[in-house]
Design a protein around this motif. Structure first.
Motif, PDB file in Angstrom:
ATOM      1  N   CYS A 323       1.160  -1.551  -0.379  1.00 26.75           N
ATOM      2  CA  CYS A 323      -0.220   0.278  -0.517  1.00 26.75           C
ATOM      3  C   CYS A 323       0.624   1.234  -0.183  1.00 26.75           C
ATOM      4  O   CYS A 323       0.445   1.899  -0.604  1.00 26.75           O
ATOM      5  CB  CYS A 323      -1.445   0.144   1.195  1.00 26.75           C
ATOM      6  SG  CYS A 323      -2.288  -1.766   1.463  1.00 26.75           S
ATOM      7  N   VAL A 324       1.989   1.347   0.859  1.00 27.55           N
ATOM      8  CA  VAL A 324       3.043   3.334   0.288  1.00 27.55           C
ATOM      9  C   VAL A 324       3.329   2.611  -0.539  1.00 27.55           C
ATOM     10  O   VAL A 324       3.396   4.246  -1.074  1.00 27.55           O
ATOM     11  CB  VAL A 324       3.565   2.546   2.214  1.00 27.55           C
ATOM     12  CG1 VAL A 324       4.431   3.543   1.936  1.00 27.55           C
ATOM     13  CG2 VAL A 324       3.433   2.474   3.498  1.00 27.55           C
ATOM     14  N   THR A 325       3.866   1.764  -1.313  1.00 33.45           N
ATOM     15  CA  THR A 325       4.504   2.185  -2.086  1.00 33.45           C
ATOM     16  C   THR A 325       2.991   2.024  -3.818  1.00 33.45           C
ATOM     17  O   THR A 325       3.571   2.823  -4.319  1.00 33.45           O
ATOM     18  CB  THR A 325       4.764   0.783  -2.727  1.00 33.45           C
ATOM     19  OG1 THR A 325       5.108  -0.179  -2.463  1.00 33.45           O
ATOM     20  CG2 THR A 325       6.402   0.651  -2.127  1.00 33.45           C
ATOM     21  N   ASP A 452      -1.224   2.928   8.714  1.00 36.56           N
ATOM     22  CA  ASP A 452      -0.579   3.211   7.848  1.00 36.56           C
ATOM     23  C   ASP A 452      -1.429   2.881   6.493  1.00 36.56           C
ATOM     24  O   ASP A 452      -0.908   4.091   5.876  1.00 36.56           O
ATOM     25  CB  ASP A 452       0.575   2.160   7.947  1.00 36.56           C
ATOM     26  CG  ASP A 452       1.195   1.796   9.133  1.00 36.56           C
ATOM     27  OD1 ASP A 452       2.265   3.187   9.334  1.00 36.56           O
ATOM     28  OD2 ASP A 452       2.479   1.259   9.174  1.00 36.56           O
ATOM     29  N   LYS A 455      -3.313   6.130   6.394  1.00 34.68           N
ATOM     30  CA  LYS A 455      -2.419   6.973   5.831  1.00 34.68           C
ATOM     31  C   LYS A 455      -1.285   7.417   4.760  1.00 34.68           C
ATOM     32  O   LYS A 455      -1.227   8.312   4.553  1.00 34.68           O
ATOM     33  CB  LYS A 455      -1.392   6.945   6.905  1.00 34.68           C
ATOM     34  CG  LYS A 455      -1.715   7.735   8.020  1.00 34.68           C
ATOM     35  CD  LYS A 455      -0.107   7.250   9.252  1.00 34.68           C
ATOM     36  CE  LYS A 455       1.064   7.588   9.052  1.00 34.68           C
ATOM     37  NZ  LYS A 455       2.936   8.006   9.590  1.00 34.68           N
ATOM     38  N   SER A 456      -1.594   6.224   3.965  1.00 37.50           N
ATOM     39  CA  SER A 456      -1.821   6.327   3.026  1.00 37.50           C
ATOM     40  C   SER A 456      -2.240   6.515   1.357  1.00 37.50           C
ATOM     41  O   SER A 456      -2.329   7.446   0.957  1.00 37.50           O
ATOM     42  CB  SER A 456      -0.877   5.002   2.552  1.00 37.50           C
ATOM     43  OG  SER A 456      -0.195   4.815   1.223  1.00 37.50           O
ATOM     44  N   GLY A 460      -1.992  10.207  -0.104  1.00 33.63           N
ATOM     45  CA  GLY A 460      -2.161   9.937  -1.759  1.00 33.63           C
ATOM     46  C   GLY A 460      -2.927  11.164  -2.767  1.00 33.63           C
ATOM     47  O   GLY A 460      -3.049  11.438  -3.134  1.00 33.63           O
ATOM     48  N   TYR A 493       5.370  11.453   0.412  1.00 29.79           N
ATOM     49  CA  TYR A 493       5.250  10.460   1.828  1.00 29.79           C
ATOM     50  C   TYR A 493       6.636  10.113   2.417  1.00 29.79           C
ATOM     51  O   TYR A 493       6.927   8.943   3.237  1.00 29.79           O
ATOM     52  CB  TYR A 493       5.059   8.833   0.356  1.00 29.79           C
ATOM     53  CG  TYR A 493       3.889   7.978  -0.217  1.00 29.79           C
ATOM     54  CD1 TYR A 493       3.229   7.630   1.107  1.00 29.79           C
ATOM     55  CD2 TYR A 493       2.936   9.810  -0.733  1.00 29.79           C
ATOM     56  CE1 TYR A 493       2.411   7.001   0.291  1.00 29.79           C
ATOM     57  CE2 TYR A 493       2.194   9.315  -1.346  1.00 29.79           C
ATOM     58  CZ  TYR A 493       1.263   7.781  -0.538  1.00 29.79           C
ATOM     59  OH  TYR A 493       0.407   7.947  -0.346  1.00 29.79           O
ATOM     60  N   PHE A 497       5.216   9.641   6.138  1.00 34.28           N
ATOM     61  CA  PHE A 497       5.613   8.264   7.049  1.00 34.28           C
ATOM     62  C   PHE A 497       7.030   7.870   7.196  1.00 34.28           C
ATOM     63  O   PHE A 497       7.619   6.678   7.467  1.00 34.28           O
ATOM     64  CB  PHE A 497       5.930   6.585   5.639  1.00 34.28           C
ATOM     65  CG  PHE A 497       4.538   6.580   5.443  1.00 34.28           C
ATOM     66  CD1 PHE A 497       3.529   5.146   5.902  1.00 34.28           C
ATOM     67  CD2 PHE A 497       3.617   6.972   4.669  1.00 34.28           C
ATOM     68  CE1 PHE A 497       2.516   5.376   5.732  1.00 34.28           C
ATOM     69  CE2 PHE A 497       2.125   6.225   4.279  1.00 34.28           C
ATOM     70  CZ  PHE A 497       1.535   5.493   4.629  1.00 34.28           C
ATOM     71  N   TYR A 500       7.326   5.596   9.925  1.00 35.22           N
ATOM     72  CA  TYR A 500       7.032   4.227   9.557  1.00 35.22           C
ATOM     73  C   TYR A 500       8.563   3.686   9.426  1.00 35.22           C
ATOM     74  O   TYR A 500       9.101   2.256  10.161  1.00 35.22           O
ATOM     75  CB  TYR A 500       6.459   3.951   8.613  1.00 35.22           C
ATOM     76  CG  TYR A 500       5.947   2.560   7.828  1.00 35.22           C
ATOM     77  CD1 TYR A 500       5.213   1.557   8.536  1.00 35.22           C
ATOM     78  CD2 TYR A 500       6.875   2.746   6.314  1.00 35.22           C
ATOM     79  CE1 TYR A 500       5.350   0.244   7.399  1.00 35.22           C
ATOM     80  CE2 TYR A 500       6.473   1.300   6.143  1.00 35.22           C
ATOM     81  CZ  TYR A 500       6.252  -0.131   6.838  1.00 35.22           C
ATOM     82  OH  TYR A 500       6.183  -0.797   5.917  1.00 35.22           O
TER      83      TYR A 500
END
Length: 508
Positions: A323-325, A452, A455-456, A460, A493, A497, A500
């Motif tokens: 998800c973060v990427t 997380d 947050k992503s 976005g 990001y 993050f 993170y």
């Protein structure tokens, strides 16, 4: 509960995945640009024309067959089987040799059948083509039939190396294949035309196999002329094969069905889908493939050891990493896809009209990038638990759904409708797999993982607004707005993050 002093500290699952997956990512950073060079040379030499449509259809069918019945299912059931014998060098080599020999025998019979009935096959896979296009497609198909055997053998080698947690050699072979394809196109195009591409495909696939040999020897994996069909590993493989075959066939079948439906569209639409998919697959290859490749090998071992606590922790870490990427990657592709297509392809025979057509297809693929990655990752989770049946059953319904939606959306939206169908079906697959997994092992994402992901999503939304504003302030440019959009992605990001990333590095 406080951890006992006698227990060794658990390695952060996300850090473990990143550390091993980074090898795949680094190789992909070299391999994928070569893939774009390959596509750019193909576009420069032949554009988005009947010849390229014929090549893509002829290439996709043997690729589909080996993915459906051989290489796709191979890693799904072989890695869980390999895990049991990974520390026994003699037995490991024995079952390796057996699976190699089985693969060779089966693929030779299949290839011979396709060679004898090639004209019938071409009529089935390209029903909308003209007679001229079918003749070219048939000739290209005959040249590329050996890919079925070559890639199947390669997939067995890859599974046995991956089970040893070695990921570099199979990925490096992709670089070799790209280089040989490019060389064949550049050196032979004037003399052989579109057939130069087919020669590059088959010869490059053979070299990929040769490249694995020294790495197999390094890990003590030896080939013997043996066929031990009574080995317990064969019985386990038989039990898992059918489900693995169906489950791993869903994505290539859906893609292939889309190509068949697209053959009824005007010339160039099939090629535009291929060019768009090549761009779409880059972030997937950079971020999702390393995650689920490492995760699959790790989960197979954890399930064998019955360590379900760490099993669930690795799932959480994998979902968050994807998800973060891929959420920011989705936004970049949707908001700057036209710039990417222009920079990569718009030259030579590839016109502005081709760019617009390809960008439409790219948008349809891109909106479902996250779910495309998550659905494949969750199939691997079930595979690690020796459950091939569940993804197979869900996948069968997805094939029907894909054909139905693509047929409807193709009429008003043309290639956009076909690529958008891929995104819709990916969402469908992921949702059903997640629900079943939740009930099967009582899996629920931890609060920190959910936080997380949210947050992503919020990051976005902010990123989308910033990129849209950038495009409006810098209309008409290419490199500058794309470069600024990438910097904005890294900045947003990176800031959101930062904690993170600190958590990842806290425990090594």
């Amino acid at each position: 509960m406080e951890q006992k002093a006698s227990e060794p500290p658990r390695r952060n699952p996300a850090l473990d995945i990143i550390r091993k997956g980074s090898v795949i990512t680094i190789i992909t950073l070299v391999s994928r640009p070569l893939g774009y060079v390959r596509e750019a040379i193909q576009a420069y030499l032949f554009g988005a024309t009947l010849l390229v449509d014929a090549f893509i259809v002829a290439f996709n069918f043997p690729e589909l067959i080996q993915t459906l019945f051989f290489s796709g299912a191979t890693s799904a059931f072989l890695i869980p089987v390999c895990t049991k014998y990974v520390n026994d060098r003699k037995e490991y080599s024995r079952i390796y040799s057996t699976f190699i020999n089985i693969s060779v025998v089966l693929t030779l019979f299949v290839s011979a059948g396709f060679f004898l009935f090639s004209s019938t096959v071409v009529r089935m896979i390209a029903p909308g083509f003209t007679d001229e296009a079918r003749v070219i497609t048939n000739n290209l198909f005959l040249i590329m039939i050996p890919v079925i055997a070559f890639h199947t053998v390669l997939s067995v080698m890859k599974a046995f190396l991956n089970a040893k947690e070695h990921f570099a050699a199979p990925e490096l072979s992709g670089i070799l294949w790209n280089l040989f394809f490019i060389a064949s196109a550049v050196l032979l195009a004037k003399k052989l035309g579109i057939y130069s591409l087919a020669i590059g495909v088959s010869a490059g696939a053979l070299l990929q196999i040769v490249m694995q040999y020294p790495y197999l020897r390094k890990f003590g994996i030896r080939y013997h002329l043996t066929l031990d069909l009574g080995h317990p590993a064969i019985a386990t493989a038989k039990r898992l094969f059918t489900g693995a075959l169906i489950a791993t066939s869903i994505v290539p079948i859906n893609s292939f069905v889309g190509r068949i439906i697209a053959s009824y569209l005007p010339h160039g639409e099939v090629a535009s889908l291929s060019y768009a998919f090549r761009i779409f697959i880059l972030p997937f290859s950079l971020f999702a493939v390393p995650v689920y490749t490492v995760m699959f090998s790790k989960l197979s071992k954890l399930f064998h050891d019955n360590d379900m606590q760490d099993f669930k922790a690795h799932i959480d870490s994998s979902v968050v990493l994807i998800c973060v990427t891929l959420i920011p990657a989705t936004i970049l592709l949707c908001a700057t896809g036209d710039l990417c297509v222009k920079i990569l392809y718009e030259r030579g025979a590839f016109t502005a009209t081709d760019t617009a057509m390809t960008n439409r297809a790219l948008f349809g693929y891109s909106v479902g990038l996250l779910f495309y990655a998550l659905s494949i990752s969750f199939v691997r989770i079930f595979n690690a638990m020796h459950d091939m049946r569940t993804p197979a059953l869900i996948g069968i319904t997805a094939i029907v759904l894909n054909a139905f939606i693509a047929s409807i959306l193709m009429v008003p939206f043309r290639n956009l409708g076909i690529s958008l169908t891929t995104s819709i079906v990916s969402l469908y697959n992921f949702v059903f797999l997640y629900v079943v997994l939740k009930h099967r092992i009582r899996y629920t994402m931890t609060r920190s993982a959910v936080r997380d992901v949210i947050k992503s999503l919020l990051a976005g939304i902010l990123l989308t607004l910033l990129i849209v504003l950038t495009r409006r302030l810098l209309p008409g440019g290419l490199l500058v707005p794309l470069f600024i959009s990438v910097l904005l992605t890294i900045a947003v990001y990176g800031i959101v993050f930062k904690n993170y990333y600190r958590r990842l590095l806290r425990r090594r």
